[in-house]
Design an enzyme around this catalytic site. Structure first.
Site: not given
Ligand code: APR
Length: 237
Positions: A95, A111, A220
């Protein structure tokens, strides 16, 4: 598997792509989200129960956007969008406005967006960059109280039809920095066609990594620019 230059690409991003810009991911080790419990701030019930707390949570996150910038991963996706001849659609669960500020145009925020508000009366959606509170009023109808234009748990994500239609047709599905905890995004990889190339770029394998043909592990800001260069290099032959 080499992609043709006219190939259709769908990209899904999650909090991991914004991590190196300084925005915390959701499922950090402590399981809290900016020191709040998700059920206290990110559900319709929470908003009914304690709107002031919910507004405070989102005001803090909205203000934090002013302190962060897009990173090399966001910029690499803009380069791909501008250079790619085929259809390309970027679907983000984030978001924040980092993809927008980086310059992505073919972008869907499934979202919702921190920098938008929605009227509880006329349902109008409008830009909202300042703090929001219970006394905030809709700029369209002037009467309705407003809520963050964020999809809360238990609510339907946005643009689902358009997203699934793109998934069914795409030749490449690329998931970046998303943990596979939350549906429907976690199920997107199962919605693509049998011949689709599926790639996951993540710091750690996600919960759905086994559903991808290729999984690359790393940050990333390193993996995304390299992958984009590979795609553009392959397509130029
Ligand atoms: N580079 C690549 N990946 C990364 C990095 C990085 N520097 N740092 C963290 N990650 C990865 C983690 O390994 C994990 O798989 O990013 C992911 C973050 O996961 P979440 O915190 O669960 O975020 P997300 O998957 O976007 O959550 C989905 O859940 O809370 C709800 O609505 C909210 O949009 C969100 C949804």
């Amino acid at each position: 598997m080499r992609l043709s230059p006219a190939a259709r690409i769908v990209i899904l991003t999650g909090a991991g792509i914004s991590a190196e810009s300084g925005l915390r991911t959701f499922r950090a080790a402590d399981g809290l989200w900016e020191n709040y419990r998700v059920q206290d701030v990110a559900t319709p019930e929470a908003f009914r129960r304690d709107p002031a707390l919910v507004h405070r949570f989102y005001n803090e996150r909205r203000r934090s956007l002013a302190t962060v910038q897009p990173n090399a991963a966001h910029r690499a996706l803009v380069r791909l969008e501008r250079a790619w001849a085929g259809d390309i659609l970027l679907v983000t669960q984030n978001v924040d406005d980092l993809h927008d500020r980086a310059g992505s145009k073919r972008l869907l925020h499934m979202h919702g967006e921190l920098l938008k508000g929605r009227c509880l009366g006329c349902q109008a959606i409008h830009s909202w960059s300042k703090d929001m509170g219970q006394d905030s009023r809709c700029p369209a109808c002037g009467r309705g109280p407003v809520r963050p234009h964020i999809v809360w748990f238990g609510e339907m994500p946005l643009a689902m039809d358009q997203i699934f239609e793109a998934l069914e047709r795409c030749d490449l599905f690329l998931a970046i920095g998303t943990s596979g905890h939350v549906h429907p995004a976690a199920g997107f990889v199962e919605a693509v066609g049998p011949g689709t190339r599926t790639v996951e770029l993540n710091l750690q394998p996600s919960l759905v990594a086994s559903a991808f043909r290729e999984v690359r592990q790393g940050k990333a800001k390193d993996l995304v620019p390299a992958f984009v260069e590979e795609l553009l290099e392959d397509a130029s032959h």
